[in-house]
Design a protein around this motif. Structure first.
Motif, PDB file in Angstrom:
ATOM      1  N   LYS A   4     -11.293   2.935  14.125  1.00  0.00           N
ATOM      2  CA  LYS A   4     -11.687   2.268  12.883  1.00  0.00           C
ATOM      3  C   LYS A   4     -10.890   2.814  11.696  1.00  0.00           C
ATOM      4  O   LYS A   4     -10.459   2.061  10.835  1.00  0.00           O
ATOM      5  CB  LYS A   4     -13.186   2.451  12.670  1.00  0.00           C
ATOM      6  N   THR A   5     -10.664   4.102  11.642  1.00  0.00           N
ATOM      7  CA  THR A   5      -9.902   4.705  10.551  1.00  0.00           C
ATOM      8  C   THR A   5      -8.453   4.244  10.604  1.00  0.00           C
ATOM      9  O   THR A   5      -7.855   3.938   9.575  1.00  0.00           O
ATOM     10  CB  THR A   5      -9.965   6.242  10.644  1.00  0.00           C
ATOM     11  N   SER A   7      -7.350   1.446  11.886  1.00  0.00           N
ATOM     12  CA  SER A   7      -7.359   0.030  11.520  1.00  0.00           C
ATOM     13  C   SER A   7      -7.461  -0.127   9.996  1.00  0.00           C
ATOM     14  O   SER A   7      -6.779  -0.965   9.403  1.00  0.00           O
ATOM     15  CB  SER A   7      -8.525  -0.668  12.198  1.00  0.00           C
ATOM     16  N   ASN A   8      -8.291   0.666   9.362  1.00  0.00           N
ATOM     17  CA  ASN A   8      -8.420   0.617   7.900  1.00  0.00           C
ATOM     18  C   ASN A   8      -7.124   1.051   7.221  1.00  0.00           C
ATOM     19  O   ASN A   8      -6.720   0.469   6.225  1.00  0.00           O
ATOM     20  CB  ASN A   8      -9.573   1.507   7.434  1.00  0.00           C
ATOM     21  N   LYS A   9      -6.482   2.074   7.768  1.00  0.00           N
ATOM     22  CA  LYS A   9      -5.215   2.547   7.220  1.00  0.00           C
ATOM     23  C   LYS A   9      -4.143   1.464   7.338  1.00  0.00           C
ATOM     24  O   LYS A   9      -3.373   1.222   6.400  1.00  0.00           O
ATOM     25  CB  LYS A   9      -4.759   3.801   7.956  1.00  0.00           C
ATOM     26  N   ARG A  11      -4.609  -1.797   7.572  1.00  0.00           N
ATOM     27  CA  ARG A  11      -4.970  -2.888   6.666  1.00  0.00           C
ATOM     28  C   ARG A  11      -4.612  -2.514   5.228  1.00  0.00           C
ATOM     29  O   ARG A  11      -4.047  -3.328   4.493  1.00  0.00           O
ATOM     30  CB  ARG A  11      -6.466  -3.188   6.792  1.00  0.00           C
ATOM     31  N   THR A  12      -4.918  -1.308   4.822  1.00  0.00           N
ATOM     32  CA  THR A  12      -4.594  -0.845   3.469  1.00  0.00           C
ATOM     33  C   THR A  12      -3.084  -0.845   3.252  1.00  0.00           C
ATOM     34  O   THR A  12      -2.598  -1.284   2.203  1.00  0.00           O
ATOM     35  CB  THR A  12      -5.164   0.570   3.238  1.00  0.00           C
ATOM     36  N   THR A  13      -2.324  -0.388   4.226  1.00  0.00           N
ATOM     37  CA  THR A  13      -0.868  -0.372   4.120  1.00  0.00           C
ATOM     38  C   THR A  13      -0.315  -1.792   4.013  1.00  0.00           C
ATOM     39  O   THR A  13       0.551  -2.073   3.178  1.00  0.00           O
ATOM     40  CB  THR A  13      -0.247   0.355   5.332  1.00  0.00           C
ATOM     41  N   TRP A  15      -1.842  -4.564   2.944  1.00  0.00           N
ATOM     42  CA  TRP A  15      -2.170  -5.151   1.647  1.00  0.00           C
ATOM     43  C   TRP A  15      -1.362  -4.500   0.526  1.00  0.00           C
ATOM     44  O   TRP A  15      -0.997  -5.166  -0.444  1.00  0.00           O
ATOM     45  CB  TRP A  15      -3.670  -5.056   1.367  1.00  0.00           C
ATOM     46  N   SER A  16      -1.064  -3.232   0.639  1.00  0.00           N
ATOM     47  CA  SER A  16      -0.241  -2.551  -0.365  1.00  0.00           C
ATOM     48  C   SER A  16       1.173  -3.122  -0.383  1.00  0.00           C
ATOM     49  O   SER A  16       1.743  -3.376  -1.453  1.00  0.00           O
ATOM     50  CB  SER A  16      -0.176  -1.050  -0.088  1.00  0.00           C
TER      51      SER A  16
END
Length: 163
Positions: A4-5, A7-9, A11-13, A15-16
């Protein structure tokens, strides 16, 4: 690290990167390839228009008819040497829809802001080119305005078809 972490990283990358790319395109008015408005990227094959200025002797008879670029009379006149940006001149000539005495006077002021001592007559042509069916380029020059240091300001120096 858990899935999960990670996947969040990711996704954040992602979108950035999208945000930075969108911001770059937005602040550069689309001048960030592949969204460029430069003709070599966005307008290949489309017709184009520029301006040409020729110095014509006072005694020459002039025609208002369109002619091939290779046959326009007079000597080439370098507008940049007179302090005029060629792109500004091309935009002025090609984007003016309604030609009137004020526009002719503005063009004369642009070209002859610092008039020479000797009489000078300049014919401003709008040069248009387009791609033909046979993949060649057709170029025509249409005389638009005659300006000069020895001419009286009146509408007779404007191509009659533009009035």
């Amino acid at each position: 690290m858990s899935g999960k972490t990670l996947s969040n990283k990711a996704r954040t990358t992602m979108w950035s990167v999208i945000f930075v790319y969108a911001l770059t395109v937005a602040v550069n008015l689309g001048e960030f390839w592949p969204f460029s408005i430069y003709p070599m990227f966005s307008q290949a094959g489309n017709p184009w228009s520029r301006s040409v200025v020729r110095e014509v002797p006072p005694g020459d008879t002039l025609s208002w008819d369109a002619t091939p670029l290779s046959e326009i009379p007079g000597l080439a006149y370098g507008v940049r040497s007179g302090g005029v940006d060629p792109i500004d001149l091309a935009n002025f000539v090609s984007k003016t829809k309604a030609w009137d005495q004020d526009r002719v006077e503005a063009l004369q002021l642009m070209l002859l802001a610092d008039p020479p001592k000797d009489p000078l007559r300049l014919m401003v042509y709008r040069v248009q080119a387009r791609l033909t069916e046979s993949d060649s380029v057709a170029i025509t020059a249409t005389p638009y305005v005659l300006v000069g240091t020895d001419l009286m300001p009146d509408e007779s120096h404007l191509n009659p078809e533009l009035r």
